[in-house]
Design a protein around this motif. Structure first.
Motif, PDB file in Angstrom:
ATOM      1  N   LEU A   1      -6.604  -3.690   3.059  1.00  0.00           N
ATOM      2  CA  LEU A   1      -5.383  -4.274   3.739  1.00  0.00           C
ATOM      3  C   LEU A   1      -4.825  -2.975   4.205  1.00  0.00           C
ATOM      4  O   LEU A   1      -4.315  -3.521   5.845  1.00  0.00           O
ATOM      5  CB  LEU A   1      -4.700  -3.860   1.990  1.00  0.00           C
TER       6      LEU A   1
ATOM      7  N   ALA B   1     -10.825  -3.295  -2.501  1.00  0.00           N
ATOM      8  CA  ALA B   1      -9.589  -3.913  -1.569  1.00  0.00           C
ATOM      9  C   ALA B   1      -8.725  -2.744  -0.907  1.00  0.00           C
ATOM     10  O   ALA B   1      -7.921  -3.431   0.036  1.00  0.00           O
ATOM     11  CB  ALA B   1      -9.264  -4.904  -2.786  1.00  0.00           C
ATOM     12  N   GLN B   2      -8.147  -1.783  -1.185  1.00  0.00           N
ATOM     13  CA  GLN B   2      -6.698  -0.952  -1.003  1.00  0.00           C
ATOM     14  C   GLN B   2      -7.529  -0.545   0.822  1.00  0.00           C
ATOM     15  O   GLN B   2      -6.616  -0.719   1.810  1.00  0.00           O
ATOM     16  CB  GLN B   2      -7.150   0.183  -1.522  1.00  0.00           C
TER      17      GLN B   2
ATOM     18  N   ALA C   1      -0.774  -9.409  -2.288  1.00  0.00           N
ATOM     19  CA  ALA C   1      -1.554  -7.989  -2.047  1.00  0.00           C
ATOM     20  C   ALA C   1      -1.421  -7.850  -0.445  1.00  0.00           C
ATOM     21  O   ALA C   1      -1.493  -8.402   0.030  1.00  0.00           O
ATOM     22  CB  ALA C   1      -2.752  -7.916  -2.591  1.00  0.00           C
ATOM     23  N   GLY C   2      -0.083  -7.203  -0.599  1.00  0.00           N
ATOM     24  CA  GLY C   2      -0.491  -6.536   1.390  1.00  0.00           C
ATOM     25  C   GLY C   2       0.292  -6.565   2.012  1.00  0.00           C
ATOM     26  O   GLY C   2       0.770  -6.047   2.978  1.00  0.00           O
TER      27      GLY C   2
ATOM     28  N   THR D   1       0.407  -1.148   0.079  1.00  0.00           N
ATOM     29  CA  THR D   1      -0.232   0.216  -0.676  1.00  0.00           C
ATOM     30  C   THR D   1       0.842   1.150   0.315  1.00  0.00           C
ATOM     31  O   THR D   1       2.137   1.829   0.196  1.00  0.00           O
ATOM     32  CB  THR D   1      -0.950  -0.228   1.065  1.00  0.00           C
TER      33      THR D   1
ATOM     34  N   SER E   1      -2.479  -2.281  -5.331  1.00  0.00           N
ATOM     35  CA  SER E   1      -2.561  -2.034  -3.866  1.00  0.00           C
ATOM     36  C   SER E   1      -1.928  -0.979  -2.975  1.00  0.00           C
ATOM     37  O   SER E   1      -2.399  -0.065  -2.311  1.00  0.00           O
ATOM     38  CB  SER E   1      -1.725  -2.851  -3.378  1.00  0.00           C
TER      39      SER E   1
END
Length: 312
Positions: A266, A262-263, A213-214, A16, A51
């Motif tokens: 996370l 999703a962002q 992701a993340g 992120t 992300s």
């Protein structure tokens, strides 16, 4: 260039980009976040990916993100710069910024929204390759780009000079497997699932890892691949199952968030762990209190301690 030009392998999360509540980039938070990824033994990181909210960054901000992260961790783990853009000229500008920052390579989707043809995609990646010297990982991301690149197209793209890897996030697992076998001697191939089938295929050498992701679970993610390499399949599968708990609880099959973006999910999860992942930048919105409770419950169900959200 080819797959052996680089040593990219294991778990390389798209991280992120930390913003303050007002939307400013938070460099102190970025440094602390990157140090956490180092501590958790990640094999690498991707900057300004999906992300990382690349779509909310100006070209100058993205270049500065690359430069800042390059100064902080380049040379210690693999660092890739997300260079997604609508035109080759824009992508080339981002790729050159990644080169200046000393990054190891770039991650590049097809131009989103416009749904380019096969011939246009080959030309797009060729234009970027011809204008830079940095290794390229092609990202097949059907959800974000409305294009699902078939095996024949990926094979053609793998012949482009600077293409050394492919991150294949197709939802069609049969096509994913065909690509894994067709491309394993040409490029590094990412996004094998952390299931028993994925573990067996990885041990057969048809996958190089996962660009997730993340990195919310910290060392669990890279240790899945380390345990496989050490011959401990059973131990790896325990960690792989923990990853799938998150995916099932927070995301739909097409990787869209079940609640919120999703962002935001996370970033909330990382902040609950004490990692300064920051806030989302508009048009994305923070999770509701009920959504935060769901994220917290998932983490605590996995035995992960959570804290109050700083700056909530």
């Amino acid at each position: 260039m080819h797959r052996n030009t680089v040593d990219w392998a294991g778990y390389i999360p798209a991280i992120t980009t930390p913003f303050t509540r007002s939307g400013a980039l938070d460099w102190a938070a970025l440094d602390a976040q990157l140090q956490w990824y180092l501590q958790e033994r990640m094999h690498g990181v991707v900057l300004a990916g999906t992300s990382g909210e690349w779509f909310s960054l100006s070209a100058a901000e993205r270049a500065e993100l690359f430069a800042q992260a390059g100064r902080m961790i380049a040379g210690r783990i693999t660092v890739l710069g997300g260079c997604n853009a609508y035109t080759a000229a824009e992508a080339i500008g981002h790729a050159r910024a990644a080169e200046r920052a000393g990054l190891d390579g770039i991650l590049l989707t097809p131009p989103p929204y416009i749904v380019p043809s096969r011939r246009e995609l080959v030309q797009f990646y060729t234009d970027v390759s011809d204008a830079t010297d940095i290794p390229i990982c092609i990202y097949n991301w059907p959800r974000g780009c409305v294009v699902d690149m078939d095996v024949e197209l990926l094979e053609e793209l793998a012949e482009i000079d600077h293409v050394v890897a492919i991150k294949n996030s197709t939802g069609n697992f049969a096509l994913f497997l065909q690509g894994a076998y067709a491309l394993r001697d040409k490029v590094r191939y990412f996004n094998m699932p952390t299931t028993e089938l994925g573990a067996d295929l990885a041990r057969l050498g048809v996958s190089d890892g996962l660009m997730g992701a993340g990195g919310v679970l910290g060392a669990d993610h890279p240790d899945f691949w380390r345990l496989l390499a050490a011959g401990d399949k059973a131990g790896a599968l325990v960690l792989g199952e923990r990853d799938r708990v998150l995916m099932k609880a927070w995301f739909n099959q097409d990787f869209a968030g079940r609640f919120g973006s999703a962002q935001a999910i996370l970033k909330t999860a990382l902040r609950l762990r004490g990692v300064p992942a920051g806030h989302v930048r508009r048009p994305l919105l923070e999770l509701t209190a009920d959504d935060v409770a769901q994220v917290r419950a998932t983490l605590e169900g996995l035995g992960i301690a959570t804290a109050a959200l700083a700056g909530a």
